[in-house]
Write a protein that holds these residues in place. Structure first.
Motif, PDB file in Angstrom:
ATOM      1  N   VAL A 125       9.071  18.288  -5.557  1.00  0.00           N
ATOM      2  CA  VAL A 125       9.181  18.016  -4.123  1.00  0.00           C
ATOM      3  C   VAL A 125       8.160  16.939  -3.762  1.00  0.00           C
ATOM      4  O   VAL A 125       7.017  17.001  -4.218  1.00  0.00           O
ATOM      5  N   VAL A 126       8.573  15.936  -2.973  1.00  0.00           N
ATOM      6  CA  VAL A 126       7.584  14.976  -2.458  1.00  0.00           C
ATOM      7  C   VAL A 126       7.499  15.087  -0.940  1.00  0.00           C
ATOM      8  O   VAL A 126       8.511  15.240  -0.261  1.00  0.00           O
ATOM      9  N   PHE A 127       6.272  14.973  -0.450  1.00  0.00           N
ATOM     10  CA  PHE A 127       5.996  15.019   0.976  1.00  0.00           C
ATOM     11  C   PHE A 127       5.586  13.635   1.438  1.00  0.00           C
ATOM     12  O   PHE A 127       4.633  13.062   0.910  1.00  0.00           O
ATOM     13  N   LEU A 128       6.300  13.084   2.389  1.00  0.00           N
ATOM     14  CA  LEU A 128       6.011  11.728   2.857  1.00  0.00           C
ATOM     15  C   LEU A 128       5.779  11.768   4.363  1.00  0.00           C
ATOM     16  O   LEU A 128       6.694  12.014   5.138  1.00  0.00           O
ATOM     17  N   ASP A 129       4.528  11.540   4.768  1.00  0.00           N
ATOM     18  CA  ASP A 129       4.169  11.671   6.185  1.00  0.00           C
ATOM     19  C   ASP A 129       4.126  10.284   6.833  1.00  0.00           C
ATOM     20  O   ASP A 129       3.252   9.483   6.510  1.00  0.00           O
ATOM     21  N   GLU A 130       5.062  10.004   7.730  1.00  0.00           N
ATOM     22  CA  GLU A 130       5.087   8.737   8.478  1.00  0.00           C
ATOM     23  C   GLU A 130       4.935   7.542   7.550  1.00  0.00           C
ATOM     24  O   GLU A 130       4.059   6.703   7.726  1.00  0.00           O
ATOM     25  N   LEU A 131       5.833   7.485   6.601  1.00  0.00           N
ATOM     26  CA  LEU A 131       5.705   6.516   5.534  1.00  0.00           C
ATOM     27  C   LEU A 131       5.828   5.073   6.006  1.00  0.00           C
ATOM     28  O   LEU A 131       5.238   4.167   5.431  1.00  0.00           O
ATOM     29  N   THR A 132       6.597   4.825   7.045  1.00  0.00           N
ATOM     30  CA  THR A 132       6.879   3.428   7.403  1.00  0.00           C
ATOM     31  C   THR A 132       6.250   3.016   8.723  1.00  0.00           C
ATOM     32  O   THR A 132       6.489   1.914   9.196  1.00  0.00           O
ATOM     33  N   THR A 133       5.419   3.893   9.303  1.00  0.00           N
ATOM     34  CA  THR A 133       4.773   3.553  10.563  1.00  0.00           C
ATOM     35  C   THR A 133       3.898   2.318  10.365  1.00  0.00           C
ATOM     36  O   THR A 133       3.101   2.248   9.443  1.00  0.00           O
ATOM     37  N   GLY A 134       4.081   1.342  11.236  1.00  0.00           N
ATOM     38  CA  GLY A 134       3.257   0.135  11.159  1.00  0.00           C
ATOM     39  C   GLY A 134       3.789  -0.933  10.228  1.00  0.00           C
ATOM     40  O   GLY A 134       3.165  -1.966  10.069  1.00  0.00           O
ATOM     41  N   LEU A 135       4.935  -0.685   9.594  1.00  0.00           N
ATOM     42  CA  LEU A 135       5.490  -1.708   8.699  1.00  0.00           C
ATOM     43  C   LEU A 135       6.497  -2.568   9.450  1.00  0.00           C
ATOM     44  O   LEU A 135       7.114  -2.128  10.414  1.00  0.00           O
ATOM     45  N   ASP A 136       6.682  -3.809   8.962  1.00  0.00           N
ATOM     46  CA  ASP A 136       7.698  -4.652   9.587  1.00  0.00           C
ATOM     47  C   ASP A 136       9.080  -4.196   9.092  1.00  0.00           C
ATOM     48  O   ASP A 136       9.194  -3.507   8.086  1.00  0.00           O
ATOM     49  N   LYS A 184       0.835  -1.200   0.000  1.00  0.00           N
ATOM     50  CA  LYS A 184       0.000   0.000   0.000  1.00  0.00           C
ATOM     51  C   LYS A 184       0.872   1.253   0.000  1.00  0.00           C
ATOM     52  O   LYS A 184       0.651   2.184  -0.771  1.00  0.00           O
ATOM     53  N   GLN A 185       1.870   1.250   0.894  1.00  0.00           N
ATOM     54  CA  GLN A 185       2.732   2.431   0.969  1.00  0.00           C
ATOM     55  C   GLN A 185       3.478   2.647  -0.337  1.00  0.00           C
ATOM     56  O   GLN A 185       3.660   3.772  -0.780  1.00  0.00           O
ATOM     57  N   ARG A 186       3.887   1.550  -0.990  1.00  0.00           N
ATOM     58  CA  ARG A 186       4.597   1.707  -2.252  1.00  0.00           C
ATOM     59  C   ARG A 186       3.666   2.250  -3.335  1.00  0.00           C
ATOM     60  O   ARG A 186       4.075   3.038  -4.185  1.00  0.00           O
ATOM     61  N   LEU A 187       2.384   1.838  -3.264  1.00  0.00           N
ATOM     62  CA  LEU A 187       1.415   2.394  -4.211  1.00  0.00           C
ATOM     63  C   LEU A 187       1.255   3.895  -3.971  1.00  0.00           C
ATOM     64  O   LEU A 187       1.214   4.687  -4.914  1.00  0.00           O
ATOM     65  N   PHE A 188       1.186   4.291  -2.704  1.00  0.00           N
ATOM     66  CA  PHE A 188       1.047   5.720  -2.406  1.00  0.00           C
ATOM     67  C   PHE A 188       2.261   6.497  -2.914  1.00  0.00           C
ATOM     68  O   PHE A 188       2.131   7.620  -3.407  1.00  0.00           O
ATOM     69  N   ILE A 189       3.431   5.871  -2.785  1.00  0.00           N
ATOM     70  CA  ILE A 189       4.627   6.540  -3.313  1.00  0.00           C
ATOM     71  C   ILE A 189       4.500   6.677  -4.831  1.00  0.00           C
ATOM     72  O   ILE A 189       4.783   7.733  -5.401  1.00  0.00           O
TER      73      ILE A 189
END
Ligand SMILES: Nc1ncnc2c1ncn2[C@@H]1O[C@H](COP(=O)(O)OP(=O)(O)O)[C@@H](O)[C@H]1O
Ligand SMILES: [Mg+2]
Lengths: 251, 301
Positions: B151-162, B136-141
């Motif tokens: 410029v890209v804005f990434l808010d807490e991109l890896t929270t909750g990932l293993d 999901k996060q990679r899709l959002f990226i």
């Protein structure tokens, strides 16, 4: 709307249509339930007044009931979708693209209208086959009246969608507003036998005017005889839309 | 150097909660800039004001020379945004989301190549709800990168990932920077900030309390260095003179000092004295320690 945005609008509308068809319950609510009500009640009691069977008499038009149920299920589905999208941050995500707020909401409304018309077409077809000779109503006029009514009730749906705190409340809150509205619409019990205050109250709801207009179309008295209801639907649409642009929450 | 993002004295309240009190920062072209701080510190609010998705109460913001409020439409074409905790429609297919996003911008990248690069090519026809957290996060990226934003804005991109999915995302973000895109991210993971960010700003209670490269901050606030080694030789303490106190615990020796030259000094003395060492390790403070020192509490407290 610039050309690029128009493309975004059609893309989103088509996409939301596909997504809605993948929703297992969405389809049932939008198409099957009103059709079933129409067929079952129509079989039992006949369509439209007067009733054929003595003793068994329901004083309302089953076709109009089914049409209003179609409109109501469209509104319930809109309220549910908006609250789910808001809770999931989907509205927020769509909003930070170049899509304008009007495009995002316009696509949702368009999907609902498409399903309303499809559902109505199904109903008319079923009516022609199952109740020959009864469904003599002008199809285009009837459809136009349902679409106008749906538009007006949908604008109220946006106000409801703003009031719904979380997605779990979408269904109960919209039911708690829409079904009493239907009860007061004059479909089951003539408005002129209501107490004055209650009648005044009923006029504030789009369903009341939609029912009056549909009854007029059914009887053949037509739109001009019901210009007051048409005007009321438009005024209520404008008022609810204005209110919802003020109270609508994107997150 | 002209900053890509410049924020001055930003303030934002929600009713009676002050989410952002006083934030000023600058982000430069081609860097990964991290806004780091605990939950509720005001990271998301700050970022959303900068993106133009939230109206600030005070302060001025300029992004790529534009005012995020006045020039919102122009800015949307030039930035990519990943929101914290924002989903997509459950039953939207990956390619459908990419296709919708691609239709909204005049110029877009080769979407197939993009999905491939993000490891999503095999998931093209999957519903969003069936994707793993990392996918999901990679899709959002992918959606944030589709129009080649500056410029890209990434808010807490890896929270909750293993940890494994997290590492994969880190590699992607570094890749974005290496292609010349400026990255503004938020995180409450100090390890992530340290690995990823060229510069960081530490935010607490809506105020920036420190700003610089991770190495600078560690050097400035936590210069302590510790060397620990194990040796069976005799007279180790006597032979390690001149480096300060040596603690002994059995065959393990601990030396404490400060500054980048300390560890080199220890190694030099060991080599000069010909001490036979069985094990050697250093303890170097991290951003986590800097945070603890500056705020008096851990980031997850
Ligand atoms: N939409 C909102 N309405 C009211 N309060 C909010 C809203 N968003 C954030 N807050 C509050 O503002 C503060 C900062 O939140 P946020 O910017 O989300 O911090 P972070 O991203 O660092 O966790 C928190 O106290 C949070 O509860
Ligand atoms: Mg946040």
């Amino acid at each position: 709307m610039p050309r690029g945005m128009l493309r975004g609008f059609w893309k989103l509308t088509w996409l939301e249509t596909k997504i809605f068809m993948r929703e297992p319950m969405g389809f049932v609510g939008a198409l099957l339930v009103p059709l079933l009500v129409f067929v079952v009640l129509g079989r039992a009691f006949g369509i439209g007044k007067p009733m054929a069977t003595p003793g068994v008499d329901i004083p309302f038009n089953v076709a109009i009931l089914a049409a209003i149920l179609i409109a109501i299920s469209a509104v319930q589905s809109l309220v549910a979708i908006i609250s789910i999208y808001r809770e999931g941050g989907i509205l927020k995500r769509l909003r930070s693209t170049p899509l304008s707020p009007v495009t995002i909401m316009g696509a949702q409304v368009t999907v609902k209208l498409v399903f309303t018309v499809a559902s109505l077409a199904l109903l008319m077809l079923a009516g022609r086959r199952l109740f020959p000779g009864v469904m003599r109503v002008n199809v285009f006029s009837f459809t136009a009246a349902v679409v106008l009514g749906t538009f007006s009730i949908l604008s109220l749906g946006f106000v409801l969608a703003s009031l719904v705190p979380t997605a779990r409340f979408a269904q109960p809150i919209s039911a708690a507003v829409l079904y009493p509205m239907l009860a007061l619409s004059g479909l089951f019990y003539p408005l002129d036998r209501f107490p004055r205050a209650l009648r005044g109250f009923a006029y504030l709801f789009p369903t009341t005017h939609a029912v009056a207009l549909l009854q007029g179309v059914w009887d053949g008295s037509g739109w001009s005889a019901h210009w007051v209801n048409v005007a009321a639907l438009l005024v209520l649409f404008a008022a609810y839309t204005a209110l919802s642009t003020r109270v609508f929450r994107w997150e | 150097m002209i900053p890509v993002i410049s924020v001055s004295r930003l303030g934002k309240r929600y009713g009676r909660t002050t989410a952002v009190r006083d934030v000023s920062l600058e982000v430069f072209e081609g860097e990964i800039f991290g806004l780091i701080g605990p939950n509720g510190a005001g990271k998301t609010t700050t970022m959303e004001c900068v993106e133009g998705n939230r109206v600030p109460d005070a302060g001025t913001i300029s992004v790529l020379g534009l005012d995020p409020q006045r020039d919102a439409n122009a800015l949307r074409q030039r930035i990519g945004v990943q929101h914290q905790e924002a989903q997509l429609q459950k039953r939207i297919k990956v390619w459908e989301a990419v296709d919708l996003w691609a239709s909204l911008y005049p110029r877009v990248v080769d979407t197939d190549a993009l999905l491939d690069r993000l490891g999503l090519a095999a998931k093209r026809d999957s519903w969003f709800m069936t994707l793993s957290g990392g996918q999901k996060q990679r899709l959002f990226i992918a959606l944030a990168l589709i129009h080649e934003p500056e410029v890209v804005f990434l808010d807490e991109l890896t929270t909750g990932l293993d940890p494994q999915a997290r590492r994969a995302i880190w590699a992607l973000v570094t890749g974005i920077r290496d292609r010349g895109t400026t990255v503004f991210l938020t995180t409450h993971l100090m390890e992530e900030a340290e690995r990823l960010c060229d510069r960081v700003a530490i935010i607490e209670h809506g105020c920036i309390i420190e700003l610089g490269t991770p190495a600078e901050l560690v050097r400035k606030h936590c210069p302590e260095r510790t060397a620990v080694f194990t040796s069976d030789d005799a007279d180790v303490i006597e032979r390690m003179q001149g480096l300060g106190a040596v603690e002994r615990n059995g065959v393990t020796y601990t030396l404490r000092g400060a500054g980048d030259d300390f560890v080199t000094g220890v190694i030099n003395v060991i080599a000069r004295e010909g001490i036979r060492v069985r094990g050697f390790r250093t303890e170097i403070p991290t951003l986590e320690d800097v945070f603890l020192k500056l705020t008096g509490h851990g980031i997850r407290d």
